[in-house]
Write an enzyme that holds these catalytic residues in place. Structure first.
Site, short mmCIF file in Angstrom:
data_model
loop_
_atom_site.label_atom_id
_atom_site.label_comp_id
_atom_site.label_asym_id
_atom_site.label_seq_id
_atom_site.Cartn_x
_atom_site.Cartn_y
_atom_site.Cartn_z
N VAL A 15 13.91 70.75 17.19
CA VAL A 15 15.21 71.42 16.91
C VAL A 15 16.38 70.59 16.44
O VAL A 15 17.01 71.05 15.53
CB VAL A 15 15.59 72.21 18.14
CG1 VAL A 15 16.90 73.14 17.91
CG2 VAL A 15 14.65 73.07 18.87
N GLY A 119 15.42 82.05 21.70
CA GLY A 119 15.39 81.43 20.22
C GLY A 119 16.82 82.00 19.51
O GLY A 119 17.84 81.78 20.15
N ASP A 186 8.30 78.77 32.07
CA ASP A 186 9.31 78.85 30.88
C ASP A 186 10.07 80.11 30.91
O ASP A 186 11.40 80.12 30.68
CB ASP A 186 8.58 78.62 29.53
CG ASP A 186 9.52 78.83 28.26
OD1 ASP A 186 10.26 77.69 27.94
OD2 ASP A 186 9.58 80.07 27.85
N LYS A 190 14.39 81.13 31.66
CA LYS A 190 15.18 81.86 30.77
C LYS A 190 15.80 83.14 31.44
O LYS A 190 16.71 83.69 31.59
CB LYS A 190 14.32 82.25 29.45
CG LYS A 190 14.00 81.19 28.81
CD LYS A 190 12.89 81.61 27.68
CE LYS A 190 12.61 80.62 26.82
NZ LYS A 190 11.46 80.65 25.94
N1 LIG Z 1 11.07 73.76 20.04
C1 LIG Z 1 11.57 74.97 20.06
O1 LIG Z 1 11.11 75.76 19.61
C2 LIG Z 1 12.48 75.27 21.11
C3 LIG Z 1 13.11 76.55 21.00
C4 LIG Z 1 14.23 76.91 21.93
C5 LIG Z 1 14.83 75.98 22.78
N2 LIG Z 1 14.23 74.74 22.71
C6 LIG Z 1 14.73 73.63 23.53
O2 LIG Z 1 15.53 72.53 22.52
C7 LIG Z 1 15.54 71.39 23.32
C8 LIG Z 1 14.90 70.32 22.43
O3 LIG Z 1 13.31 70.69 22.14
P1 LIG Z 1 12.55 70.04 20.90
O4 LIG Z 1 11.34 71.06 21.12
O5 LIG Z 1 13.22 69.83 19.78
O6 LIG Z 1 12.14 68.65 21.71
P2 LIG Z 1 11.44 67.46 20.91
O7 LIG Z 1 10.87 67.67 19.87
O8 LIG Z 1 10.62 66.71 21.89
O9 LIG Z 1 12.79 66.50 20.67
C9 LIG Z 1 13.46 65.71 21.54
C10 LIG Z 1 14.30 64.87 21.07
O10 LIG Z 1 15.28 64.10 22.23
C11 LIG Z 1 15.08 62.86 22.49
N3 LIG Z 1 14.98 62.54 23.53
C12 LIG Z 1 14.13 62.83 24.71
N4 LIG Z 1 14.23 62.23 25.83
C13 LIG Z 1 15.36 61.10 25.33
C14 LIG Z 1 16.24 60.34 26.08
N5 LIG Z 1 15.95 59.99 27.32
N6 LIG Z 1 17.28 59.62 25.44
C15 LIG Z 1 17.41 59.79 24.18
N7 LIG Z 1 16.72 60.71 23.34
C16 LIG Z 1 15.80 61.35 24.14
C17 LIG Z 1 13.78 62.48 21.76
O11 LIG Z 1 13.85 61.12 21.10
P3 LIG Z 1 12.58 60.42 20.33
O12 LIG Z 1 12.51 61.03 18.83
O13 LIG Z 1 13.02 58.99 20.48
O14 LIG Z 1 11.27 60.78 21.06
C18 LIG Z 1 13.75 63.62 20.51
O15 LIG Z 1 14.45 63.37 19.43
C19 LIG Z 1 14.68 71.50 24.65
O16 LIG Z 1 15.86 71.70 25.74
C20 LIG Z 1 13.94 72.68 24.38
O17 LIG Z 1 13.67 73.48 25.67
C21 LIG Z 1 13.16 74.25 21.79
#
Ligand SMILES: NC(=O)c1ccc[n+]([C@@H]2O[C@H](COP(=O)([O-])OP(=O)(O)OC[C@H]3O[C@@H](n4cnc5c(N)ncnc54)[C@H](OP(=O)(O)O)[C@@H]3O)[C@@H](O)[C@H]2O)c1
Length: 406
Positions: A15, A119, A186, A190
């Protein structure tokens, strides 16, 4: 020239990466709307950026790291430092929502979280703003796209749960470890957030009873079709006798229910109130680009005052044992008197049968029934007694049914 509006980005994954791209693409359009051009002031990941340095240079922090810590610590720190915060973190809000809302209130800044539920479907905005004057009685949601995709495939092709899950993983609709999605956790997070907004009650994730879809069989779906029902993983949040009840469970819906036709990875939220009857919002429930679009919408809203925060929560009782209508699937020995004995036990517990289908002969004999609404504890007690009858060949299968149509 007005100063740019500085946006600090925590997290640059699915995201966060999509948000950074979208922000650059849409900066001109946002400037035209708000009078200030949004610009990234810094990005924090595990290997890049310094939080305090980014905070210092930002008007607003976008948290897209996920998880509880350090996301909680950073969000609180940003709010206390007087920065607006936009987050899509459902786990954080469903476990530490009150602490975070209080910090936003103290800092007199905005906290927006549309991307945390369903979303890009604007359920948070509609409930918190458009319907702020309505007395919401109940919210039903299909708020997990992975499980909706799996159930849609099982219904369309007769596939088993395992086969449909494997396909969802291949198509990118399910993660390699799908536990949070398929167990209902999950969706429970929500629903806790939606209940907070709908009823102004501080509902935490650990107060939501949830069940997943792992035990659903093609049989359940096939027989239910004969009864005119379709199966969804449904979240429900409702007011009951001055208390609040929040559940997630697989449920059969009659064809006229607004959620019955929500298929594939789509999400939908149905809001019920005497003043509005029913409003259903539906659309893509997840995905980097889609969620990033909801996040950017929140950033634009935060750039335009006045701030909008949920009012402080009011103490409300949370109940778990409430009335549901149930589907009961029994594999039975094919002999006279079976239906009568089952009906007698149900009757003794005050459970009344709405419809019955008898299927198969000999070792294939099955009874499939739908009950009128009954307190869950009474129904479970009846099922426990029925499961001990000598002609019941397999453990009974129970799924809830949502009866309402509008
Ligand atoms: N994916 C979806 O479709 C979706 C939909 C709705 C809501 N969300 C929500 O959006 C949020 C992000 O989801 P995502 O899917 O984008 O996750 P993701 O792809 O796993 O990305 C997480 C990011 O956060 C960074 N991060 C994690 N822990 C960290 C730490 N301790 N210190 C610094 N950086 C850190 C990671 O760094 P690195 O790059 O260094 O690993 C990565 O860049 C979550 O809360 C999720 O529930 C996601």
């Amino acid at each position: 020239m007005p100063e740019p509006f500085h946006v600090g980005l925590l997290g640059h994954g699915t995201v966060g990466g999509a948000f950074a791209t979208l922000l650059a693409e849409r900066a001109g359009a946002v400037e035209a709307e708000t009078g200030r051009r949004p610009e990234l002031s810094g990005i924090l990941t595990r290997s890049r950026g310094d939080f305090e340095d980014i905070l210092e240079r930002s008007d607003l922090i976008v948290e897209l790291m996920g998880g509880i810590e350090p996301a909680r610590e950073h969000v609180l720190r940003a709010l206390e430092a007087g920065r607006h915060v936009v987050t899509a973190n459902k786990q954080l809000l469903s476990q530490h929502g009150e602490e975070i809302f209080d910090a936003a209130r103290r800092g007199a800044v905005q906290l927006r979280f549309e991307g945390a539920v369903a979303g890009v479907v604007p359920a948070i905005r509609v409930m918190g703003e458009s319907l702020a004057g309505a007395h919401i009685e109940r919210v039903h949601g299909i708020v997990n796209g992975t499980t909706n995709y799996i159930l849609t495939q099982m219904t369309a092709t007769g596939a088993t749960y395992d086969a449909a899950l494997a396909e969802a993983q291949e198509m990118g609709y399910a993660e390699a470890d799908p536990t949070e999605d398929v167990t209902g956790k999950d969706a429970a997070a929500k629903m806790a957030i939606l209940a907070r907004l709908a009823f102004n009650a501080a509902v935490r994730l650990d107060q939501v009873s949830y069940e997943g879809i792992e035990r659903i069989t093609p049989d359940d779906i096939g027989y239910a079709k004969d009864l005119g029902l379709s199966l969804k993983l449904v979240g429900s949040a409702q007011r009951i006798d001055g208390a609040v009840a929040v559940h997630v469970y697989p449920a059969f819906l009659y064809a006229d229910h607004p959620l019955a036709s929500v298929n594939g990875a789509f999400n939908a939220v149905t809001i019920e109130s005497p003043a509005i009857t029913e409003i259903t919002l539906s659309g893509p429930g997840a995905g980097g680009v889609q969620t990033a679009s909801a996040v950017l919408g929140d950033v634009v809203s935060a750039m335009i005052p006045p701030p909008s925060l949920p009012a402080p929560a009011v103490e409300q009782r949370i109940v778990t044992d409430v009335e549901f209508s149930f589907y009961l699937h029994l594999e039975v020995a094919d002999r006279p008197g079976v239906l009568a004995q089952v009906a007698e036990i149900l009757g003794m517990q005050g459970v009344s049968i709405r419809s019955v289908v008898q299927k198969g002969l000999g070792p294939e004999a099955r009874l499939v029934m739908v009950m009128h609404p009954v307190l869950e504890s009474k129904f479970r007690a009846a099922v426990e007694l029925i499961s001990r009858l000598d002609f019941v060949r397999e453990p009974p299968r129970v799924i809830r049914v949502i009866e309402e149509t509008f």
